[in-house]
Write a protein that holds these residues in place. Structure first.
Motif, PDB file in Angstrom:
ATOM      1  N   ASN A  57      19.906  -6.511   7.745  1.00 39.16           N
ATOM      2  CA  ASN A  57      19.532  -6.628   6.296  1.00 39.16           C
ATOM      3  C   ASN A  57      20.231  -5.499   5.296  1.00 39.16           C
ATOM      4  N   CYS A  58      20.928  -4.327   6.031  1.00 39.81           N
ATOM      5  CA  CYS A  58      21.320  -3.122   5.808  1.00 39.81           C
ATOM      6  C   CYS A  58      22.289  -3.404   4.386  1.00 39.81           C
ATOM      7  N   PRO A  59      23.447  -4.058   4.752  1.00 42.82           N
ATOM      8  CA  PRO A  59      24.354  -4.127   3.642  1.00 42.82           C
ATOM      9  C   PRO A  59      24.063  -4.791   2.427  1.00 42.82           C
ATOM     10  N   GLY A  60      23.222  -5.796   2.538  1.00 43.26           N
ATOM     11  CA  GLY A  60      22.546  -6.293   1.358  1.00 43.26           C
ATOM     12  C   GLY A  60      21.570  -5.399   0.453  1.00 43.26           C
ATOM     13  N   HIS A  61      20.768  -4.645   1.191  1.00 39.90           N
ATOM     14  CA  HIS A  61      20.222  -3.695   0.325  1.00 39.90           C
ATOM     15  C   HIS A  61      20.878  -2.574  -0.268  1.00 39.90           C
ATOM     16  N   CYS A  62      22.054  -2.291   0.338  1.00 42.94           N
ATOM     17  CA  CYS A  62      22.890  -1.401  -0.449  1.00 42.94           C
ATOM     18  C   CYS A  62      23.462  -1.967  -1.512  1.00 42.94           C
ATOM     19  N   LEU A  63      23.852  -3.172  -1.542  1.00 42.85           N
ATOM     20  CA  LEU A  63      24.395  -3.797  -2.759  1.00 42.85           C
ATOM     21  C   LEU A  63      23.527  -3.853  -3.703  1.00 42.85           C
ATOM     22  N   ILE A  64      22.166  -4.176  -3.479  1.00 43.73           N
ATOM     23  CA  ILE A  64      21.379  -3.967  -4.645  1.00 43.73           C
ATOM     24  C   ILE A  64      21.130  -2.340  -4.905  1.00 43.73           C
ATOM     25  N   PHE A  65      21.020  -1.711  -4.418  1.00 45.89           N
ATOM     26  CA  PHE A  65      20.840  -0.160  -4.798  1.00 45.89           C
ATOM     27  C   PHE A  65      22.151   0.128  -5.520  1.00 45.89           C
ATOM     28  N   GLY A  66      23.295  -0.536  -5.170  1.00 48.05           N
ATOM     29  CA  GLY A  66      24.691   0.097  -5.924  1.00 48.05           C
ATOM     30  C   GLY A  66      24.953  -0.921  -7.023  1.00 48.05           C
ATOM     31  N   SER A  67      23.904  -1.960  -7.438  1.00 43.85           N
ATOM     32  CA  SER A  67      24.185  -2.860  -8.650  1.00 43.85           C
ATOM     33  C   SER A  67      24.466  -2.036  -9.719  1.00 43.85           C
TER      34      SER A  67
ATOM     35  N   ASP B  50      11.776  -5.711   7.861  1.00 43.32           N
ATOM     36  CA  ASP B  50      12.991  -4.820   7.863  1.00 43.32           C
ATOM     37  C   ASP B  50      12.695  -4.187   6.445  1.00 43.32           C
ATOM     38  N   ALA B  51      13.059  -2.660   6.278  1.00 43.94           N
ATOM     39  CA  ALA B  51      13.089  -1.852   5.101  1.00 43.94           C
ATOM     40  C   ALA B  51      13.969  -1.020   4.957  1.00 43.94           C
ATOM     41  N   HIS B  52      14.239  -0.790   4.022  1.00 43.62           N
ATOM     42  CA  HIS B  52      15.176   0.575   3.753  1.00 43.62           C
ATOM     43  C   HIS B  52      14.910   1.603   2.848  1.00 43.62           C
ATOM     44  N   ILE B  53      15.128   2.828   2.829  1.00 43.58           N
ATOM     45  CA  ILE B  53      14.410   3.892   2.187  1.00 43.58           C
ATOM     46  C   ILE B  53      15.807   4.741   1.541  1.00 43.58           C
ATOM     47  N   PHE B  54      15.743   4.487   0.007  1.00 46.08           N
ATOM     48  CA  PHE B  54      16.898   5.303  -0.454  1.00 46.08           C
ATOM     49  C   PHE B  54      16.182   6.397  -1.020  1.00 46.08           C
TER      50      PHE B  54
ATOM     51  N   LYS C 295       0.907  -1.198   0.115  1.00 51.75           N
ATOM     52  CA  LYS C 295      -0.043  -0.098   0.192  1.00 51.75           C
ATOM     53  C   LYS C 295       0.799   1.147   0.167  1.00 51.75           C
ATOM     54  N   ARG C 296       1.966   1.213   0.634  1.00 49.77           N
ATOM     55  CA  ARG C 296       2.980   2.389   0.762  1.00 49.77           C
ATOM     56  C   ARG C 296       4.027   2.303  -0.127  1.00 49.77           C
ATOM     57  N   GLY C 297       3.880   1.474  -1.316  1.00 49.84           N
ATOM     58  CA  GLY C 297       4.996   1.743  -2.265  1.00 49.84           C
ATOM     59  C   GLY C 297       6.333   1.016  -2.106  1.00 49.84           C
ATOM     60  N   TYR C 298       6.272   0.170  -1.267  1.00 48.04           N
ATOM     61  CA  TYR C 298       7.563  -0.639  -0.902  1.00 48.04           C
ATOM     62  C   TYR C 298       7.766  -2.022  -1.698  1.00 48.04           C
ATOM     63  N   GLU C 299       8.771  -2.321  -2.188  1.00 46.44           N
ATOM     64  CA  GLU C 299       9.170  -3.253  -3.188  1.00 46.44           C
ATOM     65  C   GLU C 299       9.774  -4.376  -2.160  1.00 46.44           C
ATOM     66  N   GLU C 300       9.247  -5.591  -2.350  1.00 46.09           N
ATOM     67  CA  GLU C 300       9.924  -6.781  -1.526  1.00 46.09           C
ATOM     68  C   GLU C 300      11.111  -7.335  -2.347  1.00 46.09           C
ATOM     69  N   VAL C 301      11.992  -7.481  -1.473  1.00 45.77           N
ATOM     70  CA  VAL C 301      13.318  -8.348  -1.910  1.00 45.77           C
ATOM     71  C   VAL C 301      13.682  -9.216  -1.036  1.00 45.77           C
ATOM     72  N   ASN C 302      14.698 -10.294  -1.535  1.00 44.36           N
ATOM     73  CA  ASN C 302      15.024 -11.273  -0.833  1.00 44.36           C
ATOM     74  C   ASN C 302      16.457 -11.373  -0.993  1.00 44.36           C
TER      75      ASN C 302
ATOM     76  N   PRO D 293      11.924   7.971  -4.661  1.00 45.51           N
ATOM     77  CA  PRO D 293      12.441   7.302  -3.243  1.00 45.51           C
ATOM     78  C   PRO D 293      12.373   5.741  -3.644  1.00 45.51           C
ATOM     79  N   LEU D 294      13.282   5.009  -3.208  1.00 53.09           N
ATOM     80  CA  LEU D 294      13.254   3.502  -3.562  1.00 53.09           C
ATOM     81  C   LEU D 294      13.040   2.777  -2.172  1.00 53.09           C
ATOM     82  N   ARG D 295      12.018   2.033  -1.981  1.00 57.21           N
ATOM     83  CA  ARG D 295      11.809   1.538  -0.696  1.00 57.21           C
ATOM     84  C   ARG D 295      11.808   0.019  -0.855  1.00 57.21           C
ATOM     85  N   MET D 296      12.984  -0.729  -0.151  1.00 60.98           N
ATOM     86  CA  MET D 296      13.000  -2.232  -0.292  1.00 60.98           C
ATOM     87  C   MET D 296      12.610  -2.702   1.164  1.00 60.98           C
TER      88      MET D 296
END
Length: 440
Positions: free
Chosen positions: A369-379, A419-423, A323-330, A388-391
Motif C-alpha cells: 500500500n505504500c506508494p498509494g498512500h504517498c500519492l494521497i499525501f502528494g496530491s 496496513d498503515a503509514h505515518i507522515f 482511538k489513535r488518530g488514524y484516518e482510514e483510506v482505500n 502527523p498524518l496517519r493513514m
C-alpha cells in the motif's frame, strides 16, 4: 552415477598438485611452510587463554584439552566470530568459541552436513543433478534436477535408510580450496553447479568438501564426523525452480531434519503431531471457515463462518485505529508501472508482482500500500499543521508467490493486512514510533 568417480579423480589430482599430503592440503588451509610452527594464543569466552601452534593446533585440539565431553559434543567453532571446521588448523591468535547442538551455529552445521548426506543418497537413488542444499531455521533441504522423475513420500523410508547408513560410516569431512578451473573440471558435468562457479568473481576462494565418495561445492563448515548425526527424518517434499525463477528448470526439493540424539527426534515428532492437531488448514476445513480452489491458487475463499471472524477482527482493528488518530483510506488495486518504477518495486520486486498490459501501457496489481498512500499525501500542498498524518488501509494486495511456496493462509497470492503509514516531521518521529510500539 559416473560423475561420482569423475569428481574423485579430479580431487585426487588436486591433492597430488598440492604435494600429495591430503591431510595438510585438504583439511586445512594452504599455509606457507615458513608460517607454520609459531606460537599463538587462543582466548576462550570465559577469558581463559590456551597456547597453540600456528597451522597445527585445531579447535578440536583445544576442545579435547578442556574435556573429552566437550570434544564429543563439539560440532563447529567460531574463530573471531567466523564459523570454522573443528579440524581446520588455526592460522593466528584468536578468540575461540566451541559450539554444540544447543547453539544456533551448531544446529546449522549439523543440518548442513546432513544435507550433504541426503544429497549423496539422492544421487545414488535418482541419478540426477544436485543443485543447492542449505540449512534452514528448522532443518535443511536439497534440490535436485531429476529429469522428470518425481520424488514421492514412498521414497522417504529408503532415503532415510541411506542417510542413516552414511552417518554410521563415521566419515570425516575434508575441505579443499579450488581454483576456478579445478572447480569447473570437478563439477563440469552439472550445469547448475557450473553456473554458480562461472558467476563467482575472479579471485574468489572456491571450496569443496568431501566425505567418503561424496564431493560437493560448498563453503562449509561441517561437523567433525558423519556419525555426529544420530537421527534423521525426511519431513516433506516440494517443487522449486532453479534460482527461484519460474522460467528456469523445475527441481525436486526434499526437506529433512536431524539430531545428535535419537531422543530429540522422538520429541520433535511428538511436537509435530501436536502441531498437526492445531493446523489452521485442518481447522479451517473442518469448521468451514475458508477454502481454496485450483482455479485461483493462493487466494482464500472465506466462507460465512470465516467472514464472521474476519469482520470481527477488522472491526476491532478499525476501532483501535480510530482511538489513535488514524484516518482510514482505500486505494486502487491497479497502478501504471510508472509508479512502481518510482517506488523501486519494478527494479527489485517485479518478478513477485502480477503485471499486464492495457492499451499499450504496463500495469501491475499492488503488492503493498505504500506508494498509494504517498500519492494521497502528494496530491496537494500539505501544511505542517496537518502532521502527523496517519493513514490506515485494509486494501487487497496481490503477490506472485511461486506455486510450490503456497501454504494455507500463511503464504498466499491475495491477502489483506492492517496496513498503515505515518507522515510526520523529523521532530515527531520519536513520539510516533513510541506510540506505534505501544499500539503494537
Amino acid at each position: 552415477p559416473e560423475y561420482v568417480q569423475h569428481r574423485l579423480d579430479v580431487w585426487e589430482r588436486a591433492v597430488k598438485a598440492r604435494g600429495g599430503d591430503e591431510k595438510a592440503s585438504v583439511v586445512g588451509d594452504e599455509i606457507a611452510m615458513n608460517e607454520v610452527g609459531g606460537a599463538i594464543e587462543v582466548t576462550l569466552p570465559d577469558g581463559t587463554v590456551k597456547n597453540g601452534t600456528k597451522g597445527e593446533t585445531t579447535p578440536m585440539d583445544i576442545a579435547r584439552g578442556i574435556s573429552e565431553g566437550l570434544a564429543r559434543k563439539a560440532l563447529v567453532a567460531l574463530v573471531d566470530g567466523q564459523q570454522w571446521d573443528m579440524s581446520r588448523p588455526l592460522r593466528a591468535s584468536c578468540a575461540l568459541k566451541i559450539c554444540d547442538f544447543e547453539t544456533p551455529e551448531g544446529k546449522s552445521v549439523l543440518w548442513h552436513s546432513t544435507a550433504h548426506m541426503l544429497g549423496e543418497a539422492m544421487e545414488y537413488k535418482f541419478k540426477g543433478a544436485l543443485c543447492i542444499g542449505p540449512p534452514l531455521e528448522d532443518g535443511f533441504y536439497y534440490d535436485m534436477h531429476t529429469g522428470g522423475v518425481s520424488v514421492s513420500e514412498t521414497d522417504f523410508k529408503d532415503l532415510e535408510s541411506r542417510v542413516d547408513k552414511i552417518a554410521k560410516s563415521k566419515r570425516t569431512f575434508q575441505r579443499m580450496e579450488l581454483s576456478k578451473d579445478e572447480a569447473r573440471d570437478m563439477f563440469g558435468y552439472n550445469k547448475f553447479k557450473l553456473e554458480l562457479i562461472n558467476k563467482m568473481p575472479e579471485g574468489t576462494t572456491i571450496t569443496a568438501y568431501r566425505d567418503g565418495p561424496f564431493i560437493d561445492l560448498c563453503r562449509g563448515p561441517h561437523v567433525p564426523e558423519s556419525h555426529r548425526v544420530k537421527a534423521m527424518m525426511i519431513t516433506k517434499i516440494g517443487q522449486a525452480y532453479w534460482l527461484g525463477k519460474v522460467e528456469n528448470p523445475s527441481l525436486q526439493r526434499v526437506y529433512g531434519i536431524s539430531f545428535p540424539d535419537s531422543k530429540l527426534l522422538k520429541e520433535h515428532k511428538h511436537l509435530l503431531a501436536e502441531a498437526a492437531k492445531r493446523d489452521h488448514r485442518l481447522i479451517g476445513k473442518n469448521q468451514e471457515l475458508f477454502m481454496f480452489h485450483n482455479l485461483s491458487p493462493g487466494s482464500a475463499f472465506f466462507l460465512p463462518h470465516g467472514m464472521r471472524i474476519y469482520n470481527t477482527l477488522q472491526s476491532f482493528l478499525r476501532d483501535e485505529y480510530w482511538k489513535r488518530g488514524y484516518e482510514e483510506v482505500n486505494t486502487p488495486n491497479i497502478y501504471d508501472f510508472a509508479l512502481w518504477e518510482t517506488s523501486g518495486h519494478a527494479a527489485n520486486y517485479r518478478d513477485n508482482m502480477f503485471g499486464f498490459e492495457v492499451e499499450k501501457r504496463d500495469f501491475g496489481l499492488k503488492p503493498m500500500n505504500c506508494p498509494g498512500h504517498c500519492l494521497i499525501f502528494g496530491s496537494r500542498v500539505r501544511s505542517y499543521r496537518e502532521l502527523p498524518l496517519r493513514m490506515a488501509d485494509f486494501g487487497v494486495l496481490h503477490r506472485n508467490e511461486l506455486s510450490g511456496a503456497l501454504s494455507g493462509l500463511t503464504r498466499v497470492r491475495r491477502f489483506q493486512q492492517d496496513d498503515a503509514h505515518i507522515f510526520c516531521t523529523p521532530e515527531q518521529v520519536s513520539s510516533e514510533v513510541l506510540a506505534y510500539l505501544e499500539f503494537l
